[in-house]
Structures are given as structure tokens and as C-alpha cells.
Design a protein around this motif. Structure first.
Motif, mmCIF file in Angstrom:
data_model
loop_
_atom_site.group_PDB
_atom_site.id
_atom_site.type_symbol
_atom_site.label_atom_id
_atom_site.label_comp_id
_atom_site.label_asym_id
_atom_site.label_seq_id
_atom_site.Cartn_x
_atom_site.Cartn_y
_atom_site.Cartn_z
ATOM 1 N N ASN A 131 -3.339 -0.173 -6.576
ATOM 2 C CA ASN A 131 -4.145 -0.068 -7.780
ATOM 3 C C ASN A 131 -3.214 -0.243 -8.982
ATOM 4 O O ASN A 131 -2.509 0.685 -9.365
ATOM 5 N N CYS A 185 -7.361 -3.776 -7.782
ATOM 6 C CA CYS A 185 -7.376 -2.778 -6.709
ATOM 7 C C CYS A 185 -7.647 -3.469 -5.378
ATOM 8 O O CYS A 185 -8.556 -4.306 -5.282
ATOM 9 N N ALA A 226 -4.877 2.797 -1.508
ATOM 10 C CA ALA A 226 -5.158 1.637 -2.350
ATOM 11 C C ALA A 226 -3.920 1.158 -3.100
ATOM 12 O O ALA A 226 -3.087 1.954 -3.525
ATOM 13 N N GLU A 284 -7.938 -2.438 -1.125
ATOM 14 C CA GLU A 284 -8.010 -1.319 -0.185
ATOM 15 C C GLU A 284 -8.667 -1.784 1.107
ATOM 16 O O GLU A 284 -9.582 -2.614 1.080
ATOM 17 N N SER A 337 0.821 -1.208 0.000
ATOM 18 C CA SER A 337 0.000 0.000 0.000
ATOM 19 C C SER A 337 0.859 1.263 0.000
ATOM 20 O O SER A 337 2.034 1.228 0.347
ATOM 21 N N SER A 369 -10.309 4.997 4.179
ATOM 22 C CA SER A 369 -9.209 4.154 3.718
ATOM 23 C C SER A 369 -8.061 4.247 4.710
ATOM 24 O O SER A 369 -7.625 5.341 5.070
#
Length: 330
Positions: A320, A304, A318, A306, A198, A314
Motif C-alpha cells: 500500500n 494497493c 497488502a 493484495e 508484501s 489476506s
């Protein structure tokens, strides 16, 4: 605290402190230039970094700038050690059944763990480069911890005190290669390409009641091309805890500061919450429809992952990524 590494500054990036909304950041070269350096001097730098966080939240840092996750490397762009376990036995049982492998005889007494690639991780928004679609690329949504230096022989009761950071992990797997590689008995090599983490790593206190010292009660959502695959709870159905994983890894070795330990693809027995990887979705589809319907990841697909707290915010930002054809040059 929330900490990140910008891509600038060399292979280990540039350490920044990020606010709780993941909107503003501050460079802290007077404290530590990289996250690895901070981890190796944690007792010295934790308090100064926490003060920067307080000032950033109060809006009194004139040197704050907009935090752009596109410019973020994985919090540790590379690590001295990356270990990944498999503590969700529901996932392990299904994955092994799918490739015709029996469960190991001691799987309920000793955690499964392998040592993965750690010399270069993907940034959270960088493409995952794959040489060949036929390798059956799968994602795995996980929560990983980062430790301080852990002495050899650390007990389960002591282990939680060595957890310094928490982050999301996408532990990619090439399913076609697991069927030929794992029966050799030496574990993963080709079947595990580089992983991604992340945009930010957070200290355990940032999670409040979501961390009880053993597990993280967080919903982790994953999607492929915008279609939700699942949102299982990472704290549910864990057979082994993070302290148990640390103690297992440190039984015969000292773990260096900055060691990353994952817990395996998040999997709940309640399949109504969906899945944390494609393999589980395909196994479910096989049982319901007689054949899998979800394809393995292909070039151009976007994955993705999260995690969200109880307010819906969050926690880590994320992961992604788009899957692209190619090979890494460095």
C-alpha cells in the motif's frame, strides 16, 4: 510459516515470525537475525522456525508483540539477485502492441526474463519516490518466489523443490522509457525503478491447495486511489510455470540462496476480472472508447495490491504505497 523483516536492525532488517492472521510476531535472533541468513541455512533453521510458528499460533509465546506492517521492510530489504519473467503472454502481447514492438521469435519456447534492481527494495507501505511524472509510472501486480541455492543445470522437474518462499510484488515500470530503452536490445535499466514486496513472505505449504508445485491459484486485487483495477487469478493463463522460470534462469549459472523470481504482471484473458496494471486498462479503453481514460500514476496517487485465499483472508498483507516526488538518498 509467515516471515517478515522489521526495518530496524540495519539494511537487511530483523527477521520475525508472523502468525497467520498477520497480527502477532516474534523475533528469533537465536535462530537467524535476518531472512537472508535464514535462507542460507534453510536446512538448519526451517524446523526451529516452524516450531516458533506453532507456539505463536498456540498463544504460548510471552515474547510475542503486535505486528505493525508500517514497521515492515520488504521481506528481503535487498537481495543478491532479482529476476523477473513474463509468463502471461496475453499481457506481453498487448504491452508490446501498445509500444509498436513485435513479439520475439522464440517467445513460446523460452521465457522472457530480465535482471532487475535488487540492492534496495521499497517497504510495503513506504512511498515510491519518482523524479518526474512524465515518465508514465505504472504498477504491475505479480507473485514472486524466493529460492534456496539452485545448482546450475537444474531441470524443470527438480526446480520446484528449491522454492522456499512466496510473496507479492509490485514491479513498477516507467512506460515512457520502455519505448526508448528496449529497442536498444540490452533490456531494462532506467525503465525499472525499485520494486516493493508484501509485508510477509510465506512458505509454499502455507498456501495448501492454492499451490500445485507449478503455479499459485490466488486472486490478486489491485486498486488506485481506492478504485479497483482488477482481481485476476494468478494461476490462470500462465504459459510458463515457476519451475520453468527457475530452470531457465539456472541453465548457465547457480542461483544464490535468496534469489527472487517474478512471473510478470498477472493477466487473465477474461477481461471481466480487470487488470493487473494500468497499461492493460488503457489498451482495453483504447479499443472500447477510442482513447485511454485511465491516467498513468501521478504524485499523490495510492496503489494497493493484495492477494486473498478461498476464505477471503489476506495471504501476504497488502502493498500500500503513495507516489511521491523525490529521489532516494540511499
Amino acid at each position: 510459516m509467515k516471515l517478515a523483516s522489521l526495518k530496524s536492525g540495519g539494511r537487511d532488517g530483523t527477521l520475525v515470525v508472523v502468525d497467520r492472521r498477520l497480527e502477532r510476531a516474534v523475533r528469533v535472533p537465536h535462530i537467524a537475525t535476518t531472512l537472508q541468513q535464514a535462507l542460507e541455512r534453510w536446512s538448519e533453521v526451517a524446523a526451529p522456525l516452524a516450531l516458533v510458528t506453532q507456539e505463536l499460533e498456540a498463544g504460548v509465546r510471552a515474547d510475542a508483540f503486535a505486528f505493525d506492517t508500517l514497521q515492515a521492510a520488504s521481506p528481503l530489504p535487498r537481495a543478491y539477485q532479482f529476476l523477473d519473467g513474463s509468463v502471461y503472454l496475453h499481457h506481453m502481447e498487448k504491452a508490446r502492441k501498445a509500444r509498436g514492438a513485435a513479439m520475439p521469435p522464440n517467445y513460446k519456447t523460452d521465457p522472457l526474463m530480465y535482471q532487475g534492481l535488487s540492492d534496495a527494495f521499497c517497504g510495503p507501505h513506504d512511498p515510491l519516490l519518482l523524479p518526474d511524472e512524465s515518465l508514465e509510472l505504472d504498477y504491475e501486480a505479480e507473485i514472486a518466489i524466493v529460492t534456496d541455492e539452485v545448482p546450475m543445470g537444474t531441470t524443470v522437474e527438480q526446480a520446484s523443490s528449491y522454492i522456499r518462499l512466496v510473496m507479492l510484488l509490485n514491479d513498477y515500470t516507467l512506460r515512457a522509457l520502455t519505448r526508448t530503452e528496449l529497442p536498444k536490445g540490452f533490456g531494462f535499466l532506467q525503465a525499472k525503478p525499485t520494486s516493493a514486496f508484501s509485508p510477509v513472505a510465506v512458505t509454499p505449504d502455507e498456501l495448501g491447495a492454492a499451490f500445485d508445485g507449478e503455479r499459485f491459484t490466488l486472486r490478486v486485487r489491485s486498486s488506485v486511489n481506492g478504485q479497483r483495477m482488477g482481481e485476476p487469478d494468478a494461476g490462470r493463463d500462465m504459459f510458463f510455470t515457476y519451475p520453468q522460470l527457475i530452470a531457465h534462469a539456472a541453465r548457465t549459472r547457480t542461483l544464490s540462496a535468496g534469489t527472487i523470481i517474478g512471473a510478470g504482471s498477472i493477466s487473465n484473458q477474461d477481461e471481466s476480472v480487470g487488470f493487473g496494471c494500468i497499461a492493460e486498462a488503457r489498451i482495453h479503453e483504447q479499443g472500447v472508447h477510442g482513447a485511454p481514460r485511465t491516467p498513468w500514476l501521478r504524485f499523490g496517487d495510492r496503489v494497493c495490491i493484495e492477494a486473498f485465499d478461498v476464505t477471503g483472508a489476506s495471504v501476504f498483507g497488502a502493498i500500500n504505497q503513495v507516489i511521491e516526488k523525490g529521489v532516494r538518498s540511499k
